[in-house]
Write an enzyme that holds these catalytic residues in place. Sequence first.
Site, PDB file in Angstrom:
ATOM      1  NE  ARG A   1      -2.578  -1.191   3.291  1.00 21.35           N
ATOM      2  CZ  ARG A   1      -3.376  -1.865   4.096  1.00 21.35           C
ATOM      3  NH1 ARG A   1      -4.673  -1.752   3.975  1.00 21.35           N
ATOM      4  NH2 ARG A   1      -2.868  -2.632   5.015  1.00 21.35           N
TER       5      ARG A   1
ATOM      6  CB  SER B   1       6.372  -6.451   7.276  1.00 20.12           C
ATOM      7  OG  SER B   1       5.581  -5.300   7.394  1.00 20.12           O
TER       8      SER B   1
ATOM      9  CG  ASP C   1       4.417  -6.192   9.967  1.00 20.18           C
ATOM     10  OD1 ASP C   1       5.346  -6.440  10.768  1.00 20.18           O
ATOM     11  OD2 ASP C   1       3.863  -7.062   9.255  1.00 20.18           O
TER      12      ASP C   1
HETATM   13  C1  BG6 Z   1      -1.824  -4.879   7.550  1.00 23.87           C
HETATM   14  C2  BG6 Z   1      -0.691  -3.931   7.907  1.00 23.87           C
HETATM   15  O1  BG6 Z   1      -3.013  -4.366   8.001  1.00 23.87           O
HETATM   16  O2  BG6 Z   1      -1.563  -6.127   8.146  1.00 23.87           O
HETATM   17  C3  BG6 Z   1       0.590  -4.528   7.388  1.00 23.87           C
HETATM   18  O3  BG6 Z   1      -0.926  -2.679   7.365  1.00 23.87           O
HETATM   19  C4  BG6 Z   1       0.799  -5.896   7.968  1.00 23.87           C
HETATM   20  O4  BG6 Z   1       1.668  -3.702   7.732  1.00 23.87           O
HETATM   21  C5  BG6 Z   1      -0.400  -6.759   7.648  1.00 23.87           C
HETATM   22  O5  BG6 Z   1       1.976  -6.472   7.426  1.00 23.87           O
HETATM   23  C6  BG6 Z   1      -0.273  -8.126   8.239  1.00 23.87           C
HETATM   24  O6  BG6 Z   1      -1.353  -8.927   7.837  1.00 23.87           O
HETATM   25  P1  BG6 Z   1      -1.392  -9.718   6.504  1.00 23.87           P
HETATM   26  O7  BG6 Z   1      -2.453 -10.733   6.733  1.00 23.87           O
HETATM   27  O8  BG6 Z   1      -1.736  -8.759   5.427  1.00 23.87           O
HETATM   28  O9  BG6 Z   1      -0.059 -10.362   6.310  1.00 23.87           O
HETATM   29  C1  GLC Z   2       7.716 -11.924   9.135  1.00 23.89           C
HETATM   30  C2  GLC Z   2       8.733 -10.812   9.136  1.00 23.89           C
HETATM   31  C3  GLC Z   2       8.453  -9.845  10.252  1.00 23.89           C
HETATM   32  C4  GLC Z   2       7.031  -9.379  10.176  1.00 23.89           C
HETATM   33  C5  GLC Z   2       6.098 -10.550  10.190  1.00 23.89           C
HETATM   34  C6  GLC Z   2       4.656 -10.156  10.093  1.00 23.89           C
HETATM   35  O1  GLC Z   2       7.918 -12.666  10.272  1.00 23.89           O
HETATM   36  O2  GLC Z   2      10.022 -11.350   9.247  1.00 23.89           O
HETATM   37  O3  GLC Z   2       9.315  -8.760  10.146  1.00 23.89           O
HETATM   38  O4  GLC Z   2       6.765  -8.536  11.244  1.00 23.89           O
HETATM   39  O5  GLC Z   2       6.414 -11.409   9.138  1.00 23.89           O
HETATM   40  O6  GLC Z   2       4.369  -9.521   8.917  1.00 23.89           O
END
Ligand code: BG6
Ligand code: GLC
Length: 907
Positions: free
Chosen positions: A532, A593, A647
């Site tokens: 995003r 992340s 994240d």
């Molecule tokens: C989102 C966050 O809502 O959730 C992201 O904005 C995060 O930063 C993500 O990595 C984690 O959830 P998913 O299911 O999208 O991996």
């Molecule tokens: C993976 C990444 C970590 C992140 C997590 C959730 O474990 O290594 O940095 O926070 O996924 O998205």
Amino acid sequence: MDSIGPVGLWQKEGAPGCPQEGLPCSPDSSELIQASLLRSMEQALMGQASPAPAVRMLPTYVGSTPHGTEQGDFVVLELGATGASLRVLWVTLTGTEGHRIEPRSQEFLIPQEVMLGPGQQLFDFAARCLSEFLDAHPVDRQGLQLGFNFSFPCHQTGLDKSTLISWTKGFRCSGVEGQDVVQLLRDAIERQGACSIDVVAVVNDTVGTMMGCELGTAPCEVGLVVDTGTNACYMEEARHVAVLDEDRGRVCVSIEWGSFGDDGALGSVLTTFDRILDQESLNPGAQRFEKMIGGLYLGELVRQVLAHLAQHGVLFGGCTSRALLSRGGILLEHVAEMEDASAGTARVHTILRDLGLNPGASDAELVQHVCAAVCTRAAQLCAAALAAVLTRLQHSREQQTLQIAVATGGRVFEQHPRFLSVLQETVTLLAPECDVSFIPSVDGGGRGVAMVTAVAARLAAHRRLLEETLAPFRLNREQLAVVQAQMREAMVKGLQGEASSLRMLPTYVRATPDGSERGHFLALDLGGTNFRVLLVHVATEGVQITNQVYSIPECVARGSGQQLFDHIVDCIVDFQQKQGLSGQSLPLGFTFSFPCRQLGLDQGILLNWTKGFNASDCEGQDVVRLLREALKRRQAMELNVVAIVNDTVGTMMSCGYEDPRCEVGLIVGTGTNACYMEELRNVAGVAGDLGHMCINMEWGAFGDDGSLDTLSTCFDASVDQASINPGKQRFEKMISGMYLGEIVRHILLHLTSLGVLFRGQQTQSLQTRDIFKTKFLSEIESDSLALRQVRAILEDLGLPLTSDDTLMVLEVCQAVSQRAAQLCGAGVAAVVEKIRENRGLEELTVSVGVDGTLYKLHPHFSRLVAATVQELAPRCAVTFLQSEDGSGKGAALVTAVACRLANQTRV
Ligand code: BG6
Ligand code: GLC
Ligand code: GLC
């Protein structure tokens, strides 16, 4: 005398005159009964509660007629079909049609006091008979599988679970109604202690009769019993049975038509004799229909009529005898023999004399007539009821004509040759569109019970295999406490810079926002399901967000680093254009992340990719620099990258803006991870001792040193081996959305190879990697979904389900997601306990900001995490806050704080 025809008993109760002046046989009455029973059946199927329908329509757990391939040795225990006798049979099913082995059987007489005594005594008696039988017949006593033919109305909740509703016929043992009769039998067998017998199925006699039927041209889908009592079962479309949550296939329903008329519907055909018989029975007012047909009552009805005629001087010169006036004085056998005109009247004379009577010359013929009248009426009533079943079958199958086989069983059929012929004639009249063939049951239904037992035994074996397979996923409190302790130890080591699977990365975030931050910020959010780009406006009134989702094709995520960062820049440029931001250099926060070693807020060295990413030449590089270089390559305007944020940190900051107690960030989505506010003094490698710093734990890698190996299953190993980073992120691979579906798929493959699922057929779809998305797990486990909707989802995935498969797949999903939630909870417990101890608090109140599709969409995950935390960290009051805005907002807030602090320093 002529007026007493077989029809004489179709007389309305209370009608003037004595029976010999009875009404002529009225086909109308049969039709009325047929229509009325059909109505009751349909009301009961629809689940009508009030007024309660006159028949129960009890679903059995028999879903298909026999395949003919069932095989094995089975013990069958028969109770309740034939009067006071209990039968034990040894049935061998060969699995080959036409090849039958005669069963061995033994009959035991149940003493009257046992039939009317305490329930335990009856079941102990049954267990004793069983062991006597086994003593007398040399059979292999190990692992015996027993089918319990229990012929009373029962609510079945499984093939081996059945609650007695009420005794019928001559039984009235105390303490059994409302109890599971299978359990009572199991307990009695255990008390007997002679051998190990597994009671695997409980079957009504009608079902045994139907299931044991030899395969003919038409399918045998009705079982009809006229023995001591009477009843029928048939194969109903499952979707028509309201109490079942099923829209496909058929299920065998036991009608329990013996109770038809208990609501008064039989008023027009009841005679004075029926009324007296009912009053004198063990269960007055109940089983009114049965009392006109069942073998237990036919002798009694004949006795009533003969006594009446004798008392009115029409028979025996007006004399009676003790037997004629005593209940049970005339039995079914007597009636059968006397009715048989071909044997002449000599036998009738003998029987009557045995009953203490002195028959005159014309008496025998008249007595024969009475017997015939009673039995004919019974057969006609039975035919009317059977016609109702046939009509029901026509309705439910929407067929005008019907070709069907009816399996018949019971002493009344065996002893009264005329019963079947009257039944057949009447059925032909009442249901002319049905082509019915009647097939006598084999081994008194014992073979059918063995068939059901074979199916039940197979299902039970499958269930055992399922349980064995899932057992390693079911973690107990001790195991979870060990995980918590190991996590805690790894945290401490990681913080101190010692070897640990937890990297415990400092984030340079030292404080949560104080509310005075203002301005417009750009944010990027990379690493979850969606990539995003966001514009975040932090103002006095709150935070406003505009964002756009861009896709990152797998080839880009796993291509070259340059390609990936070029793609990211293209998306930013596109976003700026669309938002009219071109040319503006807004401060930018980058949610990235993946594990990064940060040297400051705006510098993060990617340690290694996780989840599905594997772009080349990025590991070991500063991600902010890679982004800036891409901006240059694309000749895009320079961006002011202020902060790089994990994240978990973004989520904590975002929730922290609303709740200052939020000091933990948790992600359970594609991957899983947590961060929390640690005391700076505990963090080796960052200067300073005062205050706090947010630590990105990177707990996905927990266990990469082997510490989770004892919990890891062969399915976890398969998922790990097939991943792009074998041996890495072991904790994450047991918890997060990217892997749970794969674990489920591997378990399903294993269960298929054992023949437990999908009839043992391996399919292309199940071989397909990632076919099970997290989304499906969440949908499948939703409480609001009926089992049939679950099945629809699974069928859409191309899985060849049988009706038993759906539930098993659901249980697999539950086991896998439950373990994931509990492991996650053990991790959170370790974190909050550490915070509490850091601060030397007795009790800690803390909030955890959470994000991630698995956590948010799964119906039970969040509850299980919270329950585990409460169990393992009872001194912490933990509130879970779901992040609604994504971690991009948090990244913008980190950026805003940094800008504020920078401004302050400048001032
Ligand atoms: C989102 C966050 O809502 O959730 C992201 O904005 C995060 O930063 C993500 O990595 C984690 O959830 P998913 O299911 O999208 O991996
Ligand atoms: C993976 C990444 C970590 C992140 C997590 C959730 O474990 O290594 O940095 O926070 O996924 O998205
Ligand atoms: C009674 C029982 C029923 C059984 C029938 C024939 O009606 O309630 O379950 O099938 O007798 O034995």
